[in-house]
Structures are given as structure tokens and as C-alpha cells.
Design a protein around this motif. Structure first.
Motif, PDB file in Angstrom:
ATOM      1  N   LYS A  83       0.810  -1.220   0.000  1.00  0.00           N
ATOM      2  CA  LYS A  83       0.000   0.000   0.000  1.00  0.00           C
ATOM      3  C   LYS A  83       0.844   1.271   0.000  1.00  0.00           C
ATOM      4  O   LYS A  83       0.567   2.193  -0.777  1.00  0.00           O
ATOM      5  CB  LYS A  83      -0.978  -0.009   1.166  1.00  0.00           C
ATOM      6  CG  LYS A  83      -2.168  -0.938   0.955  1.00  0.00           C
ATOM      7  CD  LYS A  83      -3.189  -0.806   2.068  1.00  0.00           C
ATOM      8  CE  LYS A  83      -4.408  -1.673   1.790  1.00  0.00           C
ATOM      9  NZ  LYS A  83      -5.413  -1.569   2.889  1.00  0.00           N
ATOM     10  N   PRO A  84       1.862   1.397   0.846  1.00  0.00           N
ATOM     11  CA  PRO A  84       2.692   2.608   0.761  1.00  0.00           C
ATOM     12  C   PRO A  84       3.453   2.708  -0.554  1.00  0.00           C
ATOM     13  O   PRO A  84       3.704   3.812  -1.049  1.00  0.00           O
ATOM     14  CB  PRO A  84       3.638   2.488   1.960  1.00  0.00           C
ATOM     15  CG  PRO A  84       3.579   1.064   2.383  1.00  0.00           C
ATOM     16  CD  PRO A  84       2.207   0.582   2.032  1.00  0.00           C
ATOM     17  N   GLY A 120       7.747   2.891   1.493  1.00  0.00           N
ATOM     18  CA  GLY A 120       7.349   4.112   0.800  1.00  0.00           C
ATOM     19  C   GLY A 120       8.540   4.934   0.357  1.00  0.00           C
ATOM     20  O   GLY A 120       8.597   5.418  -0.781  1.00  0.00           O
ATOM     21  N   SER A 121       9.528   5.088   1.232  1.00  0.00           N
ATOM     22  CA  SER A 121      10.701   5.898   0.894  1.00  0.00           C
ATOM     23  C   SER A 121      11.555   5.224  -0.174  1.00  0.00           C
ATOM     24  O   SER A 121      12.203   5.906  -0.983  1.00  0.00           O
ATOM     25  CB  SER A 121      11.538   6.169   2.145  1.00  0.00           C
ATOM     26  OG  SER A 121      12.131   4.974   2.646  1.00  0.00           O
ATOM     27  N   SER A 122      11.553   3.889  -0.211  1.00  0.00           N
ATOM     28  CA  SER A 122      12.316   3.179  -1.240  1.00  0.00           C
ATOM     29  C   SER A 122      11.778   3.501  -2.628  1.00  0.00           C
ATOM     30  O   SER A 122      12.537   3.787  -3.566  1.00  0.00           O
ATOM     31  CB  SER A 122      12.259   1.667  -0.987  1.00  0.00           C
ATOM     32  OG  SER A 122      12.945   1.311   0.189  1.00  0.00           O
ATOM     33  N   VAL A 123      10.450   3.469  -2.770  1.00  0.00           N
ATOM     34  CA  VAL A 123       9.851   3.809  -4.068  1.00  0.00           C
ATOM     35  C   VAL A 123      10.008   5.289  -4.366  1.00  0.00           C
ATOM     36  O   VAL A 123      10.278   5.679  -5.507  1.00  0.00           O
ATOM     37  CB  VAL A 123       8.362   3.390  -4.086  1.00  0.00           C
ATOM     38  CG1 VAL A 123       7.692   3.846  -5.374  1.00  0.00           C
ATOM     39  CG2 VAL A 123       8.248   1.873  -3.956  1.00  0.00           C
ATOM     40  N   GLN A 124       9.852   6.119  -3.347  1.00  0.00           N
ATOM     41  CA  GLN A 124      10.017   7.561  -3.544  1.00  0.00           C
ATOM     42  C   GLN A 124      11.419   7.880  -4.069  1.00  0.00           C
ATOM     43  O   GLN A 124      11.589   8.697  -4.980  1.00  0.00           O
ATOM     44  CB  GLN A 124       9.773   8.294  -2.227  1.00  0.00           C
ATOM     45  CG  GLN A 124       9.873   9.815  -2.330  1.00  0.00           C
ATOM     46  CD  GLN A 124       9.666  10.478  -0.976  1.00  0.00           C
ATOM     47  OE1 GLN A 124      10.217  10.044   0.041  1.00  0.00           O
ATOM     48  NE2 GLN A 124       8.852  11.523  -0.955  1.00  0.00           N
ATOM     49  N   GLN A 125      12.426   7.235  -3.504  1.00  0.00           N
ATOM     50  CA  GLN A 125      13.807   7.434  -3.932  1.00  0.00           C
ATOM     51  C   GLN A 125      13.989   7.031  -5.394  1.00  0.00           C
ATOM     52  O   GLN A 125      14.621   7.748  -6.185  1.00  0.00           O
ATOM     53  CB  GLN A 125      14.736   6.612  -3.038  1.00  0.00           C
ATOM     54  CG  GLN A 125      16.219   6.767  -3.341  1.00  0.00           C
ATOM     55  CD  GLN A 125      17.064   5.865  -2.456  1.00  0.00           C
ATOM     56  OE1 GLN A 125      16.984   4.637  -2.542  1.00  0.00           O
ATOM     57  NE2 GLN A 125      17.858   6.468  -1.594  1.00  0.00           N
ATOM     58  N   ALA A 126      13.399   5.910  -5.790  1.00  0.00           N
ATOM     59  CA  ALA A 126      13.511   5.456  -7.175  1.00  0.00           C
ATOM     60  C   ALA A 126      12.787   6.399  -8.133  1.00  0.00           C
ATOM     61  O   ALA A 126      13.275   6.674  -9.234  1.00  0.00           O
ATOM     62  CB  ALA A 126      12.954   4.039  -7.303  1.00  0.00           C
ATOM     63  N   LEU A 127      11.626   6.901  -7.719  1.00  0.00           N
ATOM     64  CA  LEU A 127      10.874   7.832  -8.566  1.00  0.00           C
ATOM     65  C   LEU A 127      11.669   9.112  -8.836  1.00  0.00           C
ATOM     66  O   LEU A 127      11.589   9.695  -9.923  1.00  0.00           O
ATOM     67  CB  LEU A 127       9.536   8.178  -7.919  1.00  0.00           C
ATOM     68  CG  LEU A 127       8.453   7.097  -7.969  1.00  0.00           C
ATOM     69  CD1 LEU A 127       7.297   7.450  -7.036  1.00  0.00           C
ATOM     70  CD2 LEU A 127       7.947   6.915  -9.401  1.00  0.00           C
TER      71      LEU A 127
END
Length: 212
Positions: A83-84, A120-127
């Protein structure tokens, strides 16, 4: 049906971070549809078979088309991973995208709040690392014309952001094309005028509108 173009990943992105001795490896990829996304998720599982978790989320179509959203926690506590991750993807306003976060457990539990933040931060970093490209919505048509009209049609395809997919040559020419949905009406009107109504066009049966 929306005819507005949207953004999608231009290439696969990989990034990595360590949080309390756990290793989080994130991948973002351009995936066209749910099946493509599921195949990508499986490919990451096979790349890291010894990892404890392979959590995932995808926005399989247009960014706003929530019926094509999906996510999974892969053994993490419910709602702490997929979800995150999906929240980050849906908030980015990018379509045809899949995220997979691989976790190697480091022996220190993060708790539910810590897991939500980590995934959530892992995906944010990749984005933040990702480049995008425009996906135009296109409509398939079949054109039948005389040989004398080929140059005219090729010029109109270029002018109205169309592409030729196939051509059959016999007593006349049969072309399979895709036209940018924003310019279909203008293309058809120009085609009628410049061929004096001698080129015949019809929607391609059993083919759907798509992004290209």
C-alpha cells in the motif's frame, strides 16, 4: 475514454538503501498492462531468490485508472509494504509502471510504522531517479487507397502523429495505421479532402485504443 497523453517510465531504475541492517533494493519498470507487470515481478523474484520479501505495486494503465492498480505485501504485515508503495506510484501521476522492493532482513525488526516508511521511501527514492516519456493514446484504422495516394497518406500520417503498422499491395493498397486520438477527426477530414473521397477508412476490428 480519455485521449490525453500521459507519462510512463523511459527506462528501468534500480536503487538501494539500508535501514537498520535490512537491505531494500527497489526496481521501477515500464510495464504495459497487468500481465506485463506480473511477469516483471516474477523476474525480480528469480533474480533474488534468497531474499525474504519481494513486495510490489503497479499502475498498469493510465495513471488515473485505479481499476488497473495492484499491490502485494509478500509476507510483510498486511498494509505495510504494497500500500505505501502504491501510494507513491499513484501520487506520481505516471502510468504503465511497476515497482518491486526486495528486502533482505537484517535481524532488526522495524515495526509496522517503520516498514511503511521504509517501503514508501524506497519507491520515492527510485521515482526521483526516474526519467519519463510521453505515451500518446492511439486509435487503429484500416485504409484502402489507390497507389497514387500513398505519398499523400504518408504525409498526413506524419502531420497528424500517425504510424503505419502494416501494408498489403494488390489491385489497391491496404494500410493498417494508428492515429493519435487527439487528431483523428482532423486526419479523417484531411484524408477525405486530399484524396477527394477516394481513400476509404474504417476502424480496425478486434483492436482496442491503446497507448504507444
Amino acid at each position: 475514454m480519455s485521449i490525453t497523453p500521459y507519462r510512463a517510465p523511459a527506462q528501468t531504475v534500480r536503487c538501494e538503501q539500508e535501514i537498520k541492517k535490512s537491505r531494500f533494493i527497489t526496481y521501477l519498470a515500464h510495464t504495459q498492462g497487468e500481465e506485463d507487470a506480473k511477469q516483471f515481478i516474477q523476474s525480480i523474484r528469480e533474480t533474488y531468490p534468497d531474499a525474504r520479501h519481494h513486495c510490489w505495486a503497479f499502475v498498469a494503465g493510465r495513471p488515473e485508472s485505479s481499476v488497473q492498480w495492484g499491490c502485494g505485501d509478500d509476507g510483510e504485515p498486511a498494509g505495510t509494504a504494497g500500500k505505501p508503495m502504491l501510494a507513491q506510484l499513484s501520487g506520481a501521476n505516471v502510468g504503465e509502471i511497476c515497482a518491486v522492493v526486495v528486502r533482505y532482513f537484517g535481524g532488526v525488526k522495524l515495526g509496522t510504522g517503520g516498514l511503511v516508511k521504509a517501503y514508501g521511501s524506497s519507491v520515492q527514492q527510485a521515482l526521483m531517479m526516474m526519467e519519463t516519456r510521453e505515451i500518446a493514446v492511439t486509435v487503429p484504422y484500416v485504409l484502402s487507397c489507390e497507389y497514387a495516394h500513398i505519398d499523400t497518406i504518408e504525409s498526413l500520417l506524419k502531420q497528424y502523429h500517425g504510424v503505419q503498422l502494416d501494408a498489403e499491395f494488390s489491385h489497391n493498397v491496404r494500410l493498417t495505421v494508428r492515429i493519435d486520438a487527439r487528431f483523428v477527426a482532423d486526419f479523417l477530414e484531411a484524408l477525405k479532402n486530399q484524396t477527394r473521397g477516394q481513400a476509404h477508412v474504417s476502424p480496425l476490428e478486434n483492436e482496442s485504443t491503446s497507448g504507444t
